[in-house]
Design a protein around this motif. Sequence first.
Motif, short mmCIF file in Angstrom:
data_model
loop_
_atom_site.label_atom_id
_atom_site.label_comp_id
_atom_site.label_asym_id
_atom_site.label_seq_id
_atom_site.Cartn_x
_atom_site.Cartn_y
_atom_site.Cartn_z
N VAL A 12 0.85 -1.13 -0.08
CA VAL A 12 -0.10 -0.09 0.09
C VAL A 12 0.83 1.25 0.00
N VAL A 13 1.90 1.26 0.86
CA VAL A 13 2.79 2.31 0.77
C VAL A 13 3.41 2.63 -0.49
N ILE A 14 3.93 1.57 -1.05
CA ILE A 14 4.52 1.80 -2.32
C ILE A 14 3.57 2.37 -3.37
N LEU A 15 2.47 1.88 -3.43
CA LEU A 15 1.27 2.10 -4.28
C LEU A 15 1.14 3.68 -4.10
N VAL A 16 0.91 4.22 -2.84
CA VAL A 16 0.92 5.62 -2.38
C VAL A 16 1.79 6.60 -3.06
N VAL A 17 3.07 6.09 -2.86
CA VAL A 17 4.24 6.91 -3.26
C VAL A 17 4.28 6.96 -4.97
N SER A 21 3.64 10.12 -7.09
CA SER A 21 4.81 10.65 -8.07
C SER A 21 4.22 10.70 -9.56
N SER A 22 2.96 10.19 -9.86
CA SER A 22 2.52 9.89 -11.09
C SER A 22 1.54 11.29 -11.36
N LEU A 23 0.88 11.76 -10.09
CA LEU A 23 -0.07 12.99 -10.40
C LEU A 23 0.69 14.28 -10.08
N PHE A 24 0.22 15.26 -10.97
CA PHE A 24 0.43 16.57 -10.70
C PHE A 24 -0.33 17.56 -11.17
N LEU A 49 -5.70 18.44 -12.88
CA LEU A 49 -4.90 17.17 -12.56
C LEU A 49 -4.51 16.45 -13.73
N ALA A 50 -3.04 16.15 -13.89
CA ALA A 50 -2.53 15.28 -14.86
C ALA A 50 -1.71 14.56 -14.40
N PHE A 51 -1.29 13.49 -15.12
CA PHE A 51 -0.55 12.34 -14.95
C PHE A 51 0.78 12.21 -15.78
#
Length: 378
Positions: A12-17, A21-24, A49-51
């Motif tokens: 879960v932590v890795i998924l959140v990170v 990182s993929s959203l801005f 919002l973009a990816f």
Amino acid sequence: MGKAAISLIVAVVILVVVASSSLFIVDEREKALVLQFGQIKDVKEEPGLAFKIPLIQEVVRYDDRILALDTDTIEVTPSDDRRLVVDAFARYRISDVIQFRQAVGVGGERAAEDRLEGILNPQIRAVLGSDGVTSNTILSADRSDLMNRITEQARARAEPLGLYVIDVRLKQTNLPSQNLDATFARMRAEREREAADEIARGEEAAQRVRAQADRTVVELVSEAQREAQIVRGEAEAERTRITADAYTSDRDYFDFSRSLEAMETALGGENSSMVITPNNEFFTYLNGTGALPDIGPDAGTDAAAGDEEDAAAGTVEGADTGVTLDAAPASGDAEADAPEADAPEADDAETGTDAEASEGAEEAPAPEGATLQTTTTN
């Protein structure tokens, strides 16, 4: 906690990170480029919002607002060879972020400003130094047309940079510092010349006013003096007429007036001396009777003797004081006075006649033929 739970937490932590990182977020005041290993993969111009691919792609943001650029001061030489020092400011915006990125690279907005200033300064020199453009044109209402020409030429040359030049204006236009003193001196001399002209015109007007005033004064004074002379002459004529009428109507008044004038003339000096008997006709109107005092026969003889002594003393005194009295006997008066004597005897009458003659010689009035010489010593 088992291994399965720990693995789930780590996942879960890795998924959140990875998701973060993929959203801005793209702000409404900016534009964004998505780069992958330095290559442009996507352009984000709309806010929201973009990816992006984390760890592989990166986001570069550029300001989408109107930007300002102040150029450095430069010297221009218009067609009249009068050098001017000008500095300008420009308003621009990034119109194409892809061209902008390709033109300036990683330098960003700072590099773009340097490139844009290198475009503006040559255009300013070219337009302000073109034929028909003088320093007066730059400082006149035609200045806006010159600025439009500079803007159009700078816009065309800035387009390959992905920039759109909105406007270019001059902030200030001055002379070089070495020319300011000469220009100020020339302006000061011009103003001093104008001031001198104004002062000269004022002095000329003042002289005209003064001359007119002096002329008016002379005319008024002359007219007043003329009228005064006329009035004075009329008054003198009236006084003479009245005096003549008084003399004509009253003989005694004429004698009295002439006697007073003779006394005033004879006794007018401050140091004058006169030796004469008190009962002389000269003092007729001073004894209050208006006639000569009565003199008897004896008194006439004594008076004659006394008069001879007084005459001798008067001669000496006249020698000392400067006054000499010379008397010439008037035969007519002696003969006229002789019958009027009151003495009963011929000898007394004869003596009275001699006394009167002697007295007449002593009195020596001017109208009776006597001569009175008076010397005034100061």
